[in-house]
Design a protein around this motif. Structure first.
Motif, mmCIF file in Angstrom:
data_model
loop_
_atom_site.group_PDB
_atom_site.id
_atom_site.type_symbol
_atom_site.label_atom_id
_atom_site.label_comp_id
_atom_site.label_asym_id
_atom_site.label_seq_id
_atom_site.Cartn_x
_atom_site.Cartn_y
_atom_site.Cartn_z
ATOM 1 N N ALA A 123 0.836 -1.205 0.000
ATOM 2 C CA ALA A 123 0.000 0.000 0.000
ATOM 3 C C ALA A 123 0.871 1.256 0.000
ATOM 4 C CB ALA A 123 -0.928 -0.004 1.211
ATOM 5 N N ARG A 124 1.972 1.189 0.755
ATOM 6 C CA ARG A 124 2.869 2.345 0.802
ATOM 7 C C ARG A 124 3.534 2.573 -0.549
ATOM 8 N NH1 ARG A 124 4.978 1.317 5.849
ATOM 9 N NH2 ARG A 124 6.586 0.069 4.838
ATOM 10 N N GLN A 125 3.943 1.471 -1.183
ATOM 11 C CA GLN A 125 4.588 1.599 -2.487
ATOM 12 C C GLN A 125 3.625 2.155 -3.535
ATOM 13 O OE1 GLN A 125 7.885 1.010 -3.304
ATOM 14 N NE2 GLN A 125 8.098 0.927 -1.088
ATOM 15 N N LEU A 126 2.378 1.722 -3.479
ATOM 16 C CA LEU A 126 1.388 2.178 -4.461
ATOM 17 C C LEU A 126 1.087 3.652 -4.305
ATOM 18 C CD1 LEU A 126 -1.215 -0.705 -4.351
ATOM 19 C CD2 LEU A 126 0.041 0.048 -6.373
ATOM 20 N N GLY A 127 1.092 4.133 -3.077
ATOM 21 C CA GLY A 127 0.667 5.507 -2.831
ATOM 22 C C GLY A 127 -0.853 5.573 -2.755
ATOM 23 N N ASP A 128 -1.373 6.793 -2.909
ATOM 24 C CA ASP A 128 -2.800 7.023 -2.693
ATOM 25 C C ASP A 128 -3.651 6.218 -3.661
ATOM 26 O OD1 ASP A 128 -2.360 9.234 -0.731
ATOM 27 O OD2 ASP A 128 -1.377 10.106 -2.484
#
Lengths: 380, 119
Positions: free
Chosen positions: B26-31
Protein backbone atom coordinates in the motif's frame (compact mmCIF):
# COMPACT_ATOMS: atom_id res chain seq x y z
CA UNK A 1 25.59 18.56 -11.39
CA UNK A 2 27.28 15.32 -10.58
CA UNK A 3 26.75 11.71 -11.60
CA UNK A 4 25.65 8.98 -9.20
CA UNK A 5 28.37 6.51 -8.38
CA UNK A 6 27.84 3.41 -10.47
CA UNK A 7 25.19 5.01 -12.60
CA UNK A 8 24.94 7.80 -15.08
CA UNK A 9 21.98 9.53 -13.45
CA UNK A 10 22.56 13.24 -12.95
CA UNK A 11 21.70 15.08 -9.75
CA UNK A 12 20.31 18.57 -9.38
CA UNK A 13 21.74 21.04 -6.84
CA UNK A 14 18.77 20.19 -4.55
CA UNK A 15 19.52 16.46 -4.43
CA UNK A 16 20.63 16.49 -0.78
CA UNK A 17 17.45 18.34 0.20
CA UNK A 18 15.27 15.64 -1.37
CA UNK A 19 17.08 12.93 0.57
CA UNK A 20 16.82 14.97 3.78
CA UNK A 21 13.07 15.33 3.20
CA UNK A 22 12.67 11.57 2.68
CA UNK A 23 11.71 11.78 -0.97
CA UNK A 24 11.25 8.67 -3.06
CA UNK A 25 13.83 9.16 -5.80
CA UNK A 26 13.34 7.79 -9.31
CA UNK A 27 15.20 7.99 -12.61
CA UNK A 28 13.63 10.56 -14.91
CA UNK A 29 15.09 11.63 -18.27
CA UNK A 30 18.60 10.80 -17.09
CA UNK A 31 18.19 12.49 -13.72
CA UNK A 32 17.60 11.17 -10.22
CA UNK A 33 14.49 13.08 -9.17
CA UNK A 34 11.93 13.07 -6.33
CA UNK A 35 8.64 11.54 -7.48
CA UNK A 36 7.02 12.20 -4.11
CA UNK A 37 7.75 13.05 -0.49
CA UNK A 38 6.23 11.50 2.63
CA UNK A 39 2.74 13.05 2.28
CA UNK A 40 2.28 11.47 -1.17
CA UNK A 41 1.14 12.69 -4.57
CA UNK A 42 -2.45 13.39 -3.56
CA UNK A 43 -1.61 15.67 -0.63
CA UNK A 44 1.23 17.39 -2.47
CA UNK A 45 -1.13 18.11 -5.34
CA UNK A 46 -3.90 19.45 -3.10
CA UNK A 47 -1.46 21.49 -1.01
CA UNK A 48 -0.13 23.16 -4.16
CA UNK A 49 -3.66 24.17 -5.17
CA UNK A 50 -4.50 25.34 -1.63
CA UNK A 51 -1.22 27.04 -0.61
CA UNK A 52 2.16 26.57 -2.29
CA UNK A 53 4.21 23.66 -3.61
CA UNK A 54 7.96 23.81 -4.15
CA UNK A 55 9.22 21.76 -7.10
CA UNK A 56 12.79 21.05 -8.11
CA UNK A 57 12.79 21.53 -11.88
CA UNK A 58 16.56 21.77 -12.11
CA UNK A 59 16.57 18.83 -14.51
CA UNK A 60 15.16 21.09 -17.21
CA UNK A 61 17.65 22.60 -19.61
CA UNK A 62 18.43 26.30 -19.25
CA UNK A 63 20.23 27.79 -22.22
CA UNK A 64 21.45 31.29 -23.02
CA UNK A 65 21.25 32.38 -26.64
CA UNK A 66 23.58 35.35 -26.97
CA UNK A 67 23.78 37.33 -30.22
CA UNK A 68 27.33 37.56 -31.59
CA UNK A 69 26.48 41.08 -32.84
CA UNK A 70 25.34 42.21 -29.41
CA UNK A 71 21.94 43.04 -30.89
CA UNK A 72 19.13 41.03 -29.28
CA UNK A 73 17.11 41.24 -32.51
CA UNK A 74 19.73 39.11 -34.22
CA UNK A 75 19.25 36.36 -31.65
CA UNK A 76 15.48 36.69 -31.92
CA UNK A 77 15.56 36.49 -35.72
CA UNK A 78 17.87 33.49 -35.53
CA UNK A 79 15.57 31.63 -33.12
CA UNK A 80 12.58 32.39 -35.34
CA UNK A 81 14.18 30.06 -37.93
CA UNK A 82 13.41 27.17 -35.57
CA UNK A 83 10.19 28.17 -33.78
CA UNK A 84 6.85 29.41 -35.18
CA UNK A 85 6.65 32.13 -32.54
CA UNK A 86 7.02 35.91 -32.42
CA UNK A 87 10.43 36.28 -30.78
CA UNK A 88 11.31 39.58 -32.50
CA UNK A 89 8.21 41.03 -30.88
CA UNK A 90 9.04 39.68 -27.42
CA UNK A 91 9.78 42.68 -25.22
CA UNK A 92 12.59 42.75 -22.68
CA UNK A 93 11.35 41.30 -19.40
CA UNK A 94 8.80 39.01 -21.03
CA UNK A 95 8.63 35.28 -21.66
CA UNK A 96 6.77 33.32 -24.31
CA UNK A 97 5.87 29.67 -24.97
CA UNK A 98 7.31 28.24 -28.19
CA UNK A 99 7.81 24.98 -30.08
CA UNK A 100 10.79 23.59 -31.94
CA UNK A 101 9.24 22.06 -35.06
CA UNK A 102 10.75 19.61 -37.53
CA UNK A 103 10.58 19.49 -41.32
CA UNK A 104 7.47 17.30 -41.26
CA UNK A 105 5.65 19.70 -38.92
CA UNK A 106 6.13 17.59 -35.80
CA UNK A 107 7.18 18.94 -32.42
CA UNK A 108 10.84 18.43 -31.46
CA UNK A 109 10.29 20.05 -28.06
CA UNK A 110 8.31 22.77 -26.34
CA UNK A 111 10.10 25.53 -24.49
CA UNK A 112 9.95 28.90 -22.80
CA UNK A 113 11.83 31.84 -24.31
CA UNK A 114 12.64 34.89 -22.17
CA UNK A 115 14.07 38.20 -23.34
CA UNK A 116 16.62 39.29 -20.76
CA UNK A 117 17.79 42.43 -22.50
CA UNK A 118 21.02 41.49 -24.22
CA UNK A 119 20.30 37.75 -24.52
CA UNK A 120 17.53 35.18 -24.63
CA UNK A 121 17.08 32.42 -22.06
CA UNK A 122 15.47 29.18 -23.17
CA UNK A 123 14.08 26.55 -20.80
CA UNK A 124 13.65 23.17 -22.47
CA UNK A 125 12.59 19.67 -21.41
CA UNK A 126 15.15 17.54 -19.59
CA UNK A 127 14.65 14.64 -21.97
CA UNK A 128 15.34 16.91 -24.94
CA UNK A 129 18.15 19.15 -23.69
CA UNK A 130 20.98 17.39 -25.53
CA UNK A 131 19.05 17.28 -28.82
CA UNK A 132 17.92 20.89 -28.44
CA UNK A 133 21.48 22.09 -27.81
CA UNK A 134 22.71 20.24 -30.92
CA UNK A 135 19.77 21.66 -32.91
CA UNK A 136 20.56 25.21 -31.79
CA UNK A 137 24.29 24.80 -32.48
CA UNK A 138 23.60 23.40 -35.94
CA UNK A 139 21.23 26.15 -37.01
CA UNK A 140 22.02 29.30 -35.03
CA UNK A 141 25.73 29.29 -34.27
CA UNK A 142 26.38 31.69 -37.14
CA UNK A 143 24.48 34.40 -35.28
CA UNK A 144 24.50 33.28 -31.63
CA UNK A 145 26.51 31.52 -29.00
CA UNK A 146 24.61 28.68 -27.32
CA UNK A 147 25.46 28.48 -23.62
CA UNK A 148 23.96 25.72 -21.46
CA UNK A 149 23.62 26.81 -17.83
CA UNK A 150 24.12 24.75 -14.69
CA UNK A 151 21.92 26.96 -12.52
CA UNK A 152 19.31 25.41 -10.28
CA UNK A 153 15.64 25.91 -11.19
CA UNK A 154 12.91 25.94 -8.56
CA UNK A 155 9.19 26.25 -9.23
CA UNK A 156 7.03 27.75 -6.50
CA UNK A 157 3.38 27.24 -7.42
CA UNK A 158 0.02 27.95 -5.85
CA UNK A 159 -2.07 30.76 -4.39
CA UNK A 160 0.38 31.35 -1.52
CA UNK A 161 3.43 31.45 -3.81
CA UNK A 162 3.36 35.22 -4.26
CA UNK A 163 3.40 36.05 -0.56
CA UNK A 164 5.99 33.39 0.22
CA UNK A 165 8.37 34.58 -2.48
CA UNK A 166 7.82 38.29 -1.83
CA UNK A 167 8.75 37.75 1.83
CA UNK A 168 12.21 36.65 0.67
CA UNK A 169 12.46 38.64 -2.53
CA UNK A 170 10.69 41.99 -2.17
CA UNK A 171 9.42 43.19 -5.52
CA UNK A 172 8.79 39.75 -7.01
CA UNK A 173 5.08 40.31 -6.40
CA UNK A 174 5.10 43.03 -9.07
CA UNK A 175 5.70 40.48 -11.83
CA UNK A 176 2.66 39.53 -13.90
CA UNK A 177 2.08 36.23 -15.72
CA UNK A 178 4.99 35.57 -18.12
CA UNK A 179 7.05 38.53 -16.87
CA UNK A 180 10.70 37.82 -16.13
CA UNK A 181 13.13 39.82 -14.04
CA UNK A 182 16.40 39.73 -12.13
CA UNK A 183 16.16 40.21 -8.38
CA UNK A 184 18.84 40.47 -5.73
CA UNK A 185 18.27 38.75 -2.42
CA UNK A 186 20.95 37.93 0.16
CA UNK A 187 23.71 38.37 -2.39
CA UNK A 188 22.04 36.09 -4.92
CA UNK A 189 21.01 37.07 -8.41
CA UNK A 190 17.67 35.38 -8.96
CA UNK A 191 16.17 35.13 -12.42
CA UNK A 192 12.47 34.91 -11.75
CA UNK A 193 9.60 34.34 -14.14
CA UNK A 194 5.95 34.31 -13.21
CA UNK A 195 5.01 31.04 -14.84
CA UNK A 196 4.75 27.34 -14.20
CA UNK A 197 3.29 24.00 -15.18
CA UNK A 198 0.42 23.56 -12.74
CA UNK A 199 -2.33 25.94 -13.85
CA UNK A 200 -1.71 27.92 -10.67
CA UNK A 201 -0.22 31.34 -10.19
CA UNK A 202 3.43 30.87 -9.40
CA UNK A 203 7.06 31.48 -10.15
CA UNK A 204 10.08 29.74 -11.60
CA UNK A 205 13.31 30.82 -9.98
CA UNK A 206 16.73 30.27 -11.52
CA UNK A 207 19.56 30.54 -9.00
CA UNK A 208 23.28 29.70 -8.89
CA UNK A 209 23.67 25.99 -8.18
CA UNK A 210 25.68 26.49 -4.99
CA UNK A 211 23.06 28.86 -3.54
CA UNK A 212 19.99 26.76 -4.29
CA UNK A 213 19.88 24.65 -1.11
CA UNK A 214 19.85 27.72 1.12
CA UNK A 215 17.19 29.47 -0.91
CA UNK A 216 14.93 26.42 -1.15
CA UNK A 217 15.36 25.91 2.60
CA UNK A 218 14.25 29.48 3.28
CA UNK A 219 11.12 28.96 1.21
CA UNK A 220 10.37 25.63 2.88
CA UNK A 221 10.76 27.25 6.31
CA UNK A 222 7.48 29.00 5.62
CA UNK A 223 4.54 26.83 6.72
CA UNK A 224 2.53 27.50 3.57
CA UNK A 225 5.30 26.05 1.38
CA UNK A 226 5.58 22.26 1.12
CA UNK A 227 7.76 20.22 -1.24
CA UNK A 228 6.03 18.53 -4.16
CA UNK A 229 7.48 15.88 -6.46
CA UNK A 230 7.21 14.90 -10.09
CA UNK A 231 4.07 12.86 -9.36
CA UNK A 232 2.13 15.93 -8.24
CA UNK A 233 3.67 17.98 -11.04
CA UNK A 234 2.19 15.49 -13.52
CA UNK A 235 -1.31 15.38 -12.00
CA UNK A 236 -1.35 19.18 -11.70
CA UNK A 237 -0.35 19.76 -15.31
CA UNK A 238 -2.85 17.14 -16.48
CA UNK A 239 -5.73 18.93 -14.73
CA UNK A 240 -4.42 22.19 -16.21
CA UNK A 241 -4.59 20.63 -19.70
CA UNK A 242 -0.89 21.27 -20.31
CA UNK A 243 0.73 18.81 -22.71
CA UNK A 244 3.84 16.83 -21.80
CA UNK A 245 6.48 16.30 -24.47
CA UNK A 246 6.98 12.57 -24.96
CA UNK A 247 3.39 11.78 -23.93
CA UNK A 248 1.00 14.27 -25.54
CA UNK A 249 3.30 15.93 -28.06
CA UNK A 250 6.30 14.65 -29.99
CA UNK A 251 7.65 14.51 -33.53
CA UNK A 252 4.54 12.60 -34.69
CA UNK A 253 2.13 15.34 -33.56
CA UNK A 254 1.75 18.76 -35.15
CA UNK A 255 1.08 21.97 -33.21
CA UNK A 256 -2.43 22.23 -34.65
CA UNK A 257 -3.25 18.62 -33.78
CA UNK A 258 -2.01 19.32 -30.26
CA UNK A 259 -4.25 22.38 -29.90
CA UNK A 260 -1.20 24.64 -29.67
CA UNK A 261 -2.14 26.89 -32.59
CA UNK A 262 -2.58 29.69 -30.03
CA UNK A 263 1.22 29.72 -29.64
CA UNK A 264 1.65 30.62 -33.33
CA UNK A 265 0.90 34.34 -33.78
CA UNK A 266 -0.62 35.99 -36.84
CA UNK A 267 2.75 37.43 -37.92
CA UNK A 268 4.12 33.91 -38.55
CA UNK A 269 0.95 32.63 -40.25
CA UNK A 270 0.00 32.80 -43.93
CA UNK A 271 -0.38 36.47 -44.84
CA UNK A 272 1.63 37.64 -41.82
CA UNK A 273 4.69 39.89 -42.02
CA UNK A 274 7.09 37.01 -41.24
CA UNK A 275 4.94 34.11 -42.41
CA UNK A 276 6.59 30.70 -42.37
CA UNK A 277 10.36 30.45 -42.31
CA UNK A 278 10.37 27.67 -39.69
CA UNK A 279 10.69 23.89 -40.14
CA UNK A 280 7.47 22.21 -41.26
CA UNK A 281 5.84 25.54 -42.16
CA UNK A 282 4.01 24.13 -45.19
CA UNK A 283 2.05 21.61 -43.14
CA UNK A 284 1.58 23.80 -40.08
CA UNK A 285 0.36 26.87 -42.00
CA UNK A 286 -2.02 24.63 -43.97
CA UNK A 287 -3.43 23.07 -40.79
CA UNK A 288 -3.84 26.46 -39.11
CA UNK A 289 -6.27 27.38 -41.92
CA UNK A 290 -7.87 24.02 -42.68
CA UNK A 291 -7.64 22.18 -39.37
CA UNK A 292 -6.04 18.81 -38.70
CA UNK A 293 -7.61 15.38 -39.07
CA UNK A 294 -7.21 14.69 -35.37
CA UNK A 295 -7.15 16.89 -32.28
CA UNK A 296 -5.92 16.66 -28.72
CA UNK A 297 -8.95 16.90 -26.44
CA UNK A 298 -9.93 16.24 -22.87
CA UNK A 299 -11.86 13.14 -21.84
CA UNK A 300 -13.86 12.78 -18.65
CA UNK A 301 -14.39 9.07 -17.89
CA UNK A 302 -17.85 8.53 -16.42
CA UNK A 303 -16.86 6.06 -13.73
CA UNK A 304 -14.01 6.04 -11.25
CA UNK A 305 -11.58 3.98 -13.33
CA UNK A 306 -8.65 6.04 -14.65
CA UNK A 307 -7.91 5.83 -18.39
CA UNK A 308 -4.14 5.79 -18.66
CA UNK A 309 -1.95 6.76 -21.60
CA UNK A 310 -2.30 4.22 -24.42
CA UNK A 311 -5.99 3.49 -23.81
CA UNK A 312 -7.68 3.09 -27.22
CA UNK A 313 -10.83 5.17 -27.73
CA UNK A 314 -13.86 4.02 -29.72
CA UNK A 315 -17.01 5.69 -31.06
CA UNK A 316 -19.28 2.94 -29.76
CA UNK A 317 -19.72 0.60 -26.82
CA UNK A 318 -18.80 -2.38 -29.02
CA UNK A 319 -17.06 -3.08 -32.33
CA UNK A 320 -15.57 -0.60 -34.76
CA UNK A 321 -12.06 0.71 -35.21
CA UNK A 322 -10.40 2.98 -32.65
CA UNK A 323 -11.08 6.67 -33.30
CA UNK A 324 -8.26 7.84 -31.06
CA UNK A 325 -6.17 7.08 -28.03
CA UNK A 326 -5.37 8.52 -24.64
CA UNK A 327 -1.91 10.11 -24.33
CA UNK A 328 -2.08 11.15 -20.66
CA UNK A 329 -4.58 9.99 -18.12
CA UNK A 330 -4.98 9.42 -14.46
CA UNK A 331 -6.78 10.65 -11.41
CA UNK A 332 -7.31 14.38 -10.93
CA UNK A 333 -7.09 15.00 -7.17
CA UNK A 334 -8.65 18.49 -7.33
CA UNK A 335 -11.52 17.23 -9.45
CA UNK A 336 -11.79 14.01 -7.43
CA UNK A 337 -12.32 12.04 -10.60
CA UNK A 338 -10.35 10.49 -13.44
CA UNK A 339 -9.26 12.80 -16.25
CA UNK A 340 -7.52 12.05 -19.53
CA UNK A 341 -6.39 13.72 -22.71
CA UNK A 342 -5.75 12.20 -26.06
CA UNK A 343 -5.96 12.43 -29.82
CA UNK A 344 -9.40 12.00 -31.35
CA UNK A 345 -10.63 12.08 -34.94
CA UNK A 346 -11.53 15.74 -35.50
CA UNK A 347 -15.21 14.98 -36.19
CA UNK A 348 -15.49 13.37 -32.74
CA UNK A 349 -13.32 15.83 -30.81
CA UNK A 350 -16.10 18.32 -30.03
CA UNK A 351 -17.07 18.87 -26.39
CA UNK A 352 -19.97 16.71 -25.27
CA UNK A 353 -19.30 13.81 -27.62
CA UNK A 354 -19.66 10.49 -25.80
CA UNK A 355 -16.91 8.01 -26.57
CA UNK A 356 -15.61 4.77 -25.04
CA UNK A 357 -12.14 4.01 -23.75
CA UNK A 358 -11.15 0.36 -23.66
CA UNK A 359 -9.71 -0.40 -20.22
CA UNK A 360 -8.67 -4.00 -19.50
CA UNK A 361 -10.87 -5.24 -22.35
CA UNK A 362 -13.98 -3.32 -21.30
CA UNK A 363 -15.41 -0.26 -23.04
CA UNK A 364 -15.99 2.49 -20.48
CA UNK A 365 -17.85 5.68 -21.44
CA UNK A 366 -16.15 9.07 -21.41
CA UNK A 367 -17.24 12.52 -22.51
CA UNK A 368 -15.09 14.81 -24.64
CA UNK A 369 -14.39 18.11 -22.94
CA UNK A 370 -12.36 21.23 -23.58
CA UNK A 371 -9.01 21.71 -21.86
CA UNK A 372 -8.13 22.71 -19.21
CA UNK A 373 -10.30 20.59 -16.90
CA UNK A 374 -10.37 23.42 -14.38
CA UNK A 375 -9.83 27.13 -14.95
CA UNK A 376 -6.25 28.25 -14.46
CA UNK A 377 -5.49 31.03 -12.01
CA UNK A 378 -2.65 32.92 -13.66
CA UNK A 379 -2.12 36.47 -12.40
CA UNK A 380 -2.19 38.52 -15.57
CA UNK B 1 -1.28 -14.83 8.53
CA UNK B 2 0.57 -15.79 5.33
CA UNK B 3 2.14 -13.62 2.65
CA UNK B 4 2.70 -13.97 -1.10
CA UNK B 5 5.58 -12.67 -3.22
CA UNK B 6 2.96 -10.44 -4.88
CA UNK B 7 2.60 -8.62 -1.54
CA UNK B 8 -0.79 -10.05 -0.64
CA UNK B 9 -1.69 -11.24 2.84
CA UNK B 10 -3.84 -14.32 3.42
CA UNK B 11 -5.77 -14.91 6.62
CA UNK B 12 -7.63 -18.13 7.30
CA UNK B 13 -11.23 -17.69 8.44
CA UNK B 14 -12.85 -21.12 8.91
CA UNK B 15 -12.90 -22.81 5.49
CA UNK B 16 -12.29 -19.46 3.78
CA UNK B 17 -9.17 -17.36 3.12
CA UNK B 18 -9.35 -13.58 3.36
CA UNK B 19 -7.06 -11.73 0.92
CA UNK B 20 -5.66 -8.20 1.06
CA UNK B 21 -2.51 -6.30 0.18
CA UNK B 22 0.29 -5.66 2.64
CA UNK B 23 1.11 -2.36 4.27
CA UNK B 24 4.38 -2.39 2.33
CA UNK B 25 2.46 -2.74 -0.96
CA UNK B 26 0.00 0.00 0.00
CA UNK B 27 2.87 2.35 0.80
CA UNK B 28 4.59 1.60 -2.49
CA UNK B 29 1.39 2.18 -4.46
CA UNK B 30 0.67 5.51 -2.83
CA UNK B 31 -2.80 7.02 -2.69
CA UNK B 32 -5.29 4.46 -3.98
CA UNK B 33 -8.09 6.07 -6.00
CA UNK B 34 -9.84 3.12 -7.62
CA UNK B 35 -10.44 -0.52 -6.81
CA UNK B 36 -12.11 -3.07 -9.06
CA UNK B 37 -13.19 -6.27 -7.34
CA UNK B 38 -13.94 -9.71 -8.77
CA UNK B 39 -17.48 -11.04 -9.13
CA UNK B 40 -18.53 -13.25 -6.22
CA UNK B 41 -19.08 -16.92 -7.09
CA UNK B 42 -16.26 -16.85 -9.66
CA UNK B 43 -13.97 -19.85 -9.95
CA UNK B 44 -10.35 -18.71 -10.17
CA UNK B 45 -6.95 -20.29 -10.69
CA UNK B 46 -3.81 -19.28 -8.87
CA UNK B 47 -2.23 -16.34 -10.75
CA UNK B 48 -5.47 -15.12 -12.36
CA UNK B 49 -5.82 -11.33 -12.39
CA UNK B 50 -8.92 -10.97 -10.25
CA UNK B 51 -8.79 -7.41 -9.04
CA UNK B 52 -7.34 -4.06 -10.10
CA UNK B 53 -6.02 -1.35 -7.86
CA UNK B 54 -5.17 2.11 -9.19
CA UNK B 55 -3.19 4.73 -7.36
CA UNK B 56 -2.68 8.30 -8.53
CA UNK B 57 0.45 7.01 -10.21
CA UNK B 58 -0.31 3.63 -11.76
CA UNK B 59 -2.49 0.53 -12.04
CA UNK B 60 -1.62 -2.82 -10.47
CA UNK B 61 -3.24 -6.21 -10.62
CA UNK B 62 -4.18 -8.37 -7.69
CA UNK B 63 -3.74 -12.03 -8.43
CA UNK B 64 -5.70 -14.97 -7.09
CA UNK B 65 -3.24 -16.49 -4.60
CA UNK B 66 -4.76 -19.99 -4.80
CA UNK B 67 -7.11 -22.09 -6.89
CA UNK B 68 -10.64 -21.80 -5.61
CA UNK B 69 -13.84 -19.79 -5.61
CA UNK B 70 -14.40 -16.13 -4.76
CA UNK B 71 -17.25 -16.08 -2.26
CA UNK B 72 -17.38 -12.52 -0.96
CA UNK B 73 -15.89 -9.12 -1.91
CA UNK B 74 -15.38 -5.98 0.16
CA UNK B 75 -17.69 -3.45 -1.48
CA UNK B 76 -16.52 -0.78 0.99
CA UNK B 77 -13.29 -0.53 -1.01
CA UNK B 78 -15.13 0.51 -4.15
CA UNK B 79 -16.86 3.28 -2.22
CA UNK B 80 -13.72 4.34 -0.38
CA UNK B 81 -10.51 3.23 -2.13
CA UNK B 82 -8.44 5.29 0.35
CA UNK B 83 -9.23 2.59 2.93
CA UNK B 84 -6.42 0.60 1.29
CA UNK B 85 -3.93 3.20 2.53
CA UNK B 86 -5.64 3.70 5.90
CA UNK B 87 -5.99 0.10 7.03
CA UNK B 88 -4.42 -2.25 4.49
CA UNK B 89 -4.02 -5.17 6.89
CA UNK B 90 -7.50 -4.92 8.39
CA UNK B 91 -10.66 -3.24 7.04
CA UNK B 92 -9.24 -3.05 3.52
CA UNK B 93 -9.48 -6.77 2.74
CA UNK B 94 -10.29 -7.37 -0.93
CA UNK B 95 -12.08 -10.70 -1.13
CA UNK B 96 -12.73 -13.98 0.63
CA UNK B 97 -12.18 -17.19 -1.26
CA UNK B 98 -12.83 -20.88 -0.68
CA UNK B 99 -9.57 -22.56 -1.70
CA UNK B 100 -9.65 -25.85 -3.53
CA UNK B 101 -7.12 -27.06 -0.99
CA UNK B 102 -6.58 -25.30 2.33
CA UNK B 103 -3.27 -27.18 2.59
CA UNK B 104 -1.90 -24.91 -0.17
CA UNK B 105 -1.82 -22.14 2.42
CA UNK B 106 1.33 -23.72 3.84
CA UNK B 107 3.19 -22.85 0.63
CA UNK B 108 3.28 -19.16 1.51
CA UNK B 109 5.67 -17.07 3.60
CA UNK B 110 5.04 -16.39 7.26
CA UNK B 111 5.49 -12.87 8.60
CA UNK B 112 9.22 -13.19 9.35
CA UNK B 113 9.93 -14.58 5.88
CA UNK B 114 7.93 -11.76 4.32
CA UNK B 115 9.78 -9.11 6.30
CA UNK B 116 13.03 -10.56 5.02
CA UNK B 117 11.60 -10.74 1.49
CA UNK B 118 10.85 -6.99 1.40
CA UNK B 119 13.99 -5.85 3.20
Amino acid sequence: MSALPGSDLKRTPLHALHLHLGARMVPFAGWEMPVQYAPGVLREHLHTRAAAGLFDVGHMGQVILRPRSGRIADAAAALERLVPADILGLPEGRQRYALFTDDSGGILDDLMVANRGDHLVLVVNAARTAQDLAHLEAHLSDLCTVEPLDRALIALQGPAAEAALAALVPGAEALRFMDVGTFRAGGDALWISRSGYTGEDGFEISIAADRALGFAGSLLARPEVQPAGLGARDSLRLEAGLPLWGSDIDTTTSPVEAGLGWAIPRVRRAGGGRAGGFPGAARILHELVNGAPRRLAGLLPEGRAPMRGGTPVFAGAAGGEAVGHVTSGGFGPSLDRPVAMGYLAAALAGPGTRLWGEVRGRRLPATVTTLPFRPNSYKR
Amino acid sequence: MKFTEEHEWLRREGDLVVVGITEHAARQLGDVVFVELPEPDTTVARGDEVSVIESVKAASDILAPMDGEIVEVNAALVENPALVNEDPMGDAWFFKMRPASMADLDDFMDEDDYREFIS
